[in-house]
Motif scaffolding. Structure first.
Motif, PDB file in Angstrom:
ATOM      1  N   ALA A 149       0.825  -1.208   0.000  1.00 25.87           N
ATOM      2  CA  ALA A 149       0.000   0.000   0.000  1.00 25.87           C
ATOM      3  C   ALA A 149       0.857   1.255   0.000  1.00 25.87           C
ATOM      4  CB  ALA A 149      -0.938  -0.009   1.217  1.00 25.87           C
ATOM      5  N   ALA A 150       2.076   1.125   0.513  1.00 26.10           N
ATOM      6  CA  ALA A 150       3.012   2.257   0.511  1.00 26.10           C
ATOM      7  C   ALA A 150       3.741   2.398  -0.821  1.00 26.10           C
ATOM      8  CB  ALA A 150       4.027   2.093   1.638  1.00 26.10           C
ATOM      9  N   GLY A 151       3.422   1.524  -1.786  1.00 25.11           N
ATOM     10  CA  GLY A 151       4.045   1.601  -3.096  1.00 25.11           C
ATOM     11  C   GLY A 151       5.386   0.906  -3.193  1.00 25.11           C
ATOM     12  N   LEU A 152       5.721   0.066  -2.213  1.00 20.41           N
ATOM     13  CA  LEU A 152       6.998  -0.630  -2.203  1.00 20.41           C
ATOM     14  C   LEU A 152       6.873  -1.995  -2.874  1.00 20.41           C
ATOM     15  CD1 LEU A 152       7.954   0.170   1.487  1.00 20.41           C
ATOM     16  CD2 LEU A 152       8.891   1.253  -0.567  1.00 20.41           C
ATOM     17  N   ARG A 153       7.955  -2.435  -3.528  1.00 18.75           N
ATOM     18  CA  ARG A 153       7.989  -3.800  -4.055  1.00 18.75           C
ATOM     19  C   ARG A 153       8.387  -4.713  -2.900  1.00 18.75           C
ATOM     20  NH1 ARG A 153      11.383  -7.727  -7.101  1.00 18.75           N
ATOM     21  NH2 ARG A 153       9.846  -8.964  -8.269  1.00 18.75           N
ATOM     22  N   SER A 154       7.399  -5.431  -2.413  1.00 21.18           N
ATOM     23  CA  SER A 154       7.567  -6.256  -1.214  1.00 21.18           C
ATOM     24  C   SER A 154       7.142  -7.683  -1.533  1.00 21.18           C
ATOM     25  CB  SER A 154       6.702  -5.684  -0.084  1.00 21.18           C
ATOM     26  OG  SER A 154       6.579  -6.599   0.983  1.00 21.18           O
ATOM     27  N   ALA A 155       7.506  -8.608  -0.654  1.00 18.53           N
ATOM     28  CA  ALA A 155       7.042  -9.987  -0.768  1.00 18.53           C
ATOM     29  C   ALA A 155       7.002 -10.603   0.621  1.00 18.53           C
ATOM     30  CB  ALA A 155       7.945 -10.811  -1.682  1.00 18.53           C
ATOM     31  N   ALA A 156       5.994 -11.446   0.851  1.00 14.55           N
ATOM     32  CA  ALA A 156       5.933 -12.262   2.061  1.00 14.55           C
ATOM     33  C   ALA A 156       6.696 -13.547   1.775  1.00 14.55           C
ATOM     34  CB  ALA A 156       4.486 -12.559   2.434  1.00 14.55           C
ATOM     35  N   VAL A 157       7.777 -13.796   2.512  1.00 17.88           N
ATOM     36  CA  VAL A 157       8.675 -14.905   2.194  1.00 17.88           C
ATOM     37  C   VAL A 157       9.046 -15.646   3.475  1.00 17.88           C
ATOM     38  CG1 VAL A 157       9.626 -13.701   0.182  1.00 17.88           C
ATOM     39  CG2 VAL A 157      10.741 -13.445   2.407  1.00 17.88           C
ATOM     40  N   GLY A 158       9.786 -16.761   3.295  1.00 17.84           N
ATOM     41  CA  GLY A 158      10.273 -17.516   4.434  1.00 17.84           C
ATOM     42  C   GLY A 158       9.398 -18.709   4.705  1.00 17.84           C
ATOM     43  N   ASN A 159       8.829 -18.745   5.885  1.00 18.95           N
ATOM     44  CA  ASN A 159       7.954 -19.851   6.258  1.00 18.95           C
ATOM     45  C   ASN A 159       6.602 -19.741   5.570  1.00 18.95           C
ATOM     46  OD1 ASN A 159       8.012 -22.246   7.847  1.00 18.95           O
ATOM     47  ND2 ASN A 159       6.575 -21.316   9.283  1.00 18.95           N
ATOM     48  N   VAL A 160       6.424 -18.696   4.766  1.00 18.58           N
ATOM     49  CA  VAL A 160       5.217 -18.485   3.959  1.00 18.58           C
ATOM     50  C   VAL A 160       5.675 -17.935   2.615  1.00 18.58           C
ATOM     51  CG1 VAL A 160       4.902 -16.143   4.832  1.00 18.58           C
ATOM     52  CG2 VAL A 160       2.956 -17.342   3.866  1.00 18.58           C
ATOM     53  N   GLY A 161       4.989 -18.261   1.546  1.00 19.68           N
ATOM     54  CA  GLY A 161       5.354 -17.699   0.252  1.00 19.68           C
ATOM     55  C   GLY A 161       6.631 -18.304  -0.299  1.00 19.68           C
ATOM     56  N   ARG A 162       7.418 -17.492  -1.000  1.00 21.63           N
ATOM     57  CA  ARG A 162       8.644 -17.958  -1.635  1.00 21.63           C
ATOM     58  C   ARG A 162       9.732 -18.260  -0.602  1.00 21.63           C
ATOM     59  NH1 ARG A 162      10.688 -13.862  -6.198  1.00 21.63           N
ATOM     60  NH2 ARG A 162      11.809 -15.721  -6.902  1.00 21.63           N
ATOM     61  N   PRO A 163      10.594 -19.239  -0.887  1.00 25.14           N
ATOM     62  CA  PRO A 163      11.801 -19.371  -0.070  1.00 25.14           C
ATOM     63  C   PRO A 163      12.603 -18.064  -0.124  1.00 25.14           C
ATOM     64  CG  PRO A 163      11.529 -21.293  -1.487  1.00 25.14           C
ATOM     65  CD  PRO A 163      10.512 -20.278  -1.931  1.00 25.14           C
ATOM     66  N   VAL A 164      13.235 -17.712   0.979  1.00 27.71           N
ATOM     67  CA  VAL A 164      13.947 -16.435   1.034  1.00 27.71           C
ATOM     68  C   VAL A 164      15.103 -16.409   0.045  1.00 27.71           C
ATOM     69  CG1 VAL A 164      15.026 -14.748   2.547  1.00 27.71           C
ATOM     70  CG2 VAL A 164      13.326 -16.291   3.473  1.00 27.71           C
ATOM     71  N   VAL A 165      15.777 -17.532  -0.152  1.00 25.54           N
ATOM     72  CA  VAL A 165      16.913 -17.542  -1.062  1.00 25.54           C
ATOM     73  C   VAL A 165      16.467 -17.232  -2.489  1.00 25.54           C
ATOM     74  CG1 VAL A 165      16.920 -20.017  -1.631  1.00 25.54           C
ATOM     75  CG2 VAL A 165      19.068 -18.755  -1.583  1.00 25.54           C
ATOM     76  N   GLU A 166      15.277 -17.651  -2.870  1.00 27.13           N
ATOM     77  CA  GLU A 166      14.749 -17.294  -4.189  1.00 27.13           C
ATOM     78  C   GLU A 166      14.497 -15.795  -4.281  1.00 27.13           C
ATOM     79  OE1 GLU A 166      11.302 -19.353  -5.470  1.00 27.13           O
ATOM     80  OE2 GLU A 166      12.301 -21.311  -5.619  1.00 27.13           O
ATOM     81  N   ALA A 167      13.942 -15.235  -3.212  1.00 26.71           N
ATOM     82  CA  ALA A 167      13.618 -13.800  -3.226  1.00 26.71           C
ATOM     83  C   ALA A 167      14.878 -12.944  -3.327  1.00 26.71           C
ATOM     84  CB  ALA A 167      12.820 -13.429  -1.981  1.00 26.71           C
ATOM     85  N   VAL A 168      15.930 -13.301  -2.573  1.00 29.06           N
ATOM     86  CA  VAL A 168      17.128 -12.467  -2.603  1.00 29.06           C
ATOM     87  C   VAL A 168      17.891 -12.633  -3.917  1.00 29.06           C
ATOM     88  CG1 VAL A 168      17.343 -12.491  -0.090  1.00 29.06           C
ATOM     89  CG2 VAL A 168      18.630 -14.157  -1.447  1.00 29.06           C
ATOM     90  N   MET A 169      17.687 -13.753  -4.597  1.00 33.24           N
ATOM     91  CA  MET A 169      18.365 -13.974  -5.880  1.00 33.24           C
ATOM     92  C   MET A 169      17.536 -13.502  -7.075  1.00 33.24           C
ATOM     93  SD  MET A 169      21.394 -15.283  -5.348  1.00 33.24           S
ATOM     94  CE  MET A 169      21.866 -16.168  -6.850  1.00 33.24           C
ATOM     95  N   ASP A 170      16.358 -12.958  -6.821  1.00 33.94           N
ATOM     96  CA  ASP A 170      15.497 -12.478  -7.897  1.00 33.94           C
ATOM     97  C   ASP A 170      16.227 -11.389  -8.688  1.00 33.94           C
ATOM     98  OD1 ASP A 170      13.401 -11.058  -9.395  1.00 33.94           O
ATOM     99  OD2 ASP A 170      11.995 -12.208  -8.180  1.00 33.94           O
TER     100      ASP A 170
END
Length: 487
Positions: A149-170
């Protein structure tokens, strides 16, 4: 062969010659193995689960260049030439691979540790990290909604959503990550330095995993790792002294602030509730004398106390990142929880039916039960070593009755007998004919009176009778609809 300096390795350094063993290739293990191969590491992936899904993942990893052992006994022996062991979060330290790694002084990382080391130093998205016994997923999803809602590119990751390693390597970097972390994930994390972090609550859970002489202390220590080197805000639950203790004992970055959240009137340096408003007295200049309105309780998808508490925690993390009051309001207004979390199923004959199958431990069940009165409580399943005496003592005045099912239903029945002997209890025997959940719903309907809520808040895991908590909730909702419609 020369042992590589693992601490010198990162996103833009060659991993050639690094011999990595990945223990388990479920969601996080597969992501770890895939990205280690991409970086040039020599990867061996081990798993004993020979399901078709794992076989497909094994074939893909082999195609990418990994050595695969997918068979019974594959994880009994750690290979001879290993520089680092990357473990899936559910593996106990006493598992053979991990015990052998410890005996040989081989570093053991979780996927979270690997992800932290692989952040792009030129676009290192801050982490806003969430843990706790209950409410993690809801809070992280609320936080992600606020950040978006603040206009940021965000993602819910970790134990929910994408694995964190995938998100940081995006290839397209994120502005910020909302990271859900379990105690298992935190156990294998050493380097992480979240921008801000919260422990939502702390209660008895996972005692079947923490099998040492002091399981609750070990569980608390792993939860407390989330505050290690926090940079801006260590957020804690004012109603839960253990979370504040973890903040007090944490080694944080100089200048980081302790921020409390409370369902009561917030003090200076807290977020809380003023009349019907969520209010901020932590991140405004005039906090010594006033509070800023964030949203109303009516803006939230549920007024249940634990849902409001989750919203306050998410708001505190977002505000620590510099998000505006308006974005907090808009993000919380638009957020709708996933299924099986205090989900309204139906009403009939003056009775409301609610599915909170996600309440898989006593603390979560207590939070859910405290949102309704009077209640016919549907509970039971795999207790995971937990006890129910404190829960029953806290909610016995709300209970119209209880319907119990599952392997450990006697644990709950005994607690009710000790502390609420006047509450009628119906136990559903697994061996009877017909659908167990139909019998549960029929029994609950016999106990319920107009104005009551029949609440599925099992306080237990589901895998003794159902594939997962979602399947349990679906069966409950289907049985309710069959009874109310006559189908």
């Amino acid at each position: 062969m020369t042992t590589p300096d693992l601490d010198a390795l990162g996103r833009h350094t060659p991993w050639d010659g690094v011999r990595a063993v990945v223990a388990g290739f479920g969601v996080s293990g597969f992501a770890a193995a895939d990205n280690l191969l991409f970086l040039g590491a020599d990867v061996t992936a081990l798993d004993e689960n020979t399901s078709a899904e794992k076989a497909e993942k094994a074939q893909l990893l082999e195609t990418l260049g990994a050595r695969i052992r997918l068979e019974q006994g594959a994880t009994d022996v750690l290979p001879d030439d290993v520089d680092v062991l990357v473990t899936s979060p559910g593996w106990r330290p006493s598992a053979p691979l991990l015990a052998q790694a410890a005996a040989r002084d081989i570093p053991v990382w979780g996927e979270i540790e690997l992800a932290w080391r692989l952040r792009d130093p030129e676009h290192a998205a801050p982490w806003l990290a969430v843990t706790g016994t209950n409410g993690k997923t809801t809070t992280v999803q609320m936080l992600d909604s606020i950040l978006r809602a603040a206009g940021l590119r965000s993602a819910a990751v970790g134990n929910v959503g994408r694995p964190v390693v995938e998100a940081v390597m995006d290839p397209e970097p994120y502005d910020v990550l909302a990271v859900e972390l379990s105690s298992f994930q935190l156990h294998y994390t050493r380097s992480m330095s979240a921008e801000s972090a919260v422990v939502l609550n702390f209660a008895e859970d996972h005692l079947d995993w923490y099998d040492g002489p002091h399981p609750m202390a070990d569980y608390a220590a792993d939860k407390g790792r989330i505050y290690h080197q926090v940079q801006r805000a260590a957020v804690y639950n004012v109603a839960d002294p253990e979370t504040e203790r973890l903040v007090v004992e944490a080694d944080v970055v100089e200048g980081a602030r302790a921020i409390g959240f409370t369902l009561g009137m917030p003090g200076v340096g807290m977020v809380g509730v003023v009349e019907d408003f969520l209010a901020d007295r932590a991140f405004i200049e005039q906090r010594a004398s006033s509070a800023a309105e964030l949203c109303t309780i009516a803006d939230l998808a549920s007024p249940a106390p634990h849902f409001v508490a989750n919203a306050l925690a998410a708001a505190a993390l977002a505000r620590s990142h510099g998000v505006s009051q308006e974005a907090v309001r808009d993000g919380l207004r638009s957020f709708k929880p996933d299924g099986h979390r205090i989900a309204h199923v139906a009403e009939g004959g003056g009775v409301t039916w609610v599915d909170d199958s996600k309440a898989t431990n006593p603390h979560a069940a207590m939070s859910s039960l405290q949102a309704y009165e009077p209640v016919v409580w549907v509970a039971g399943g795999l207790a995971k070593g937990a006890h129910f005496d404190e829960l029953v003592q806290a909610v016995r005045g709300r209970l119209r009755g209880a319907v119990l099912l599952g392997r450990d239903r006697r644990v709950i029945a005994d607690a009710l007998s000790r502390h609420a002997p006047d509450v009628p209890v119906i136990e559903i025997d697994d061996g009877e004919t017909g659908s167990p959940m139909d019998r549960v719903v029929d029994a609950a309907a016999r106990l319920a009176q107009p104005g009551d809520t029949v609440l599925l808040a099992p306080g237990c895991a589901s895998m003794d009778m159902f594939a997962n908590y979602g399947a349990r909730g679906d069966e409950f909702a289907a049985a309710v609809h069959r009874r109310l419609t006559g189908d």
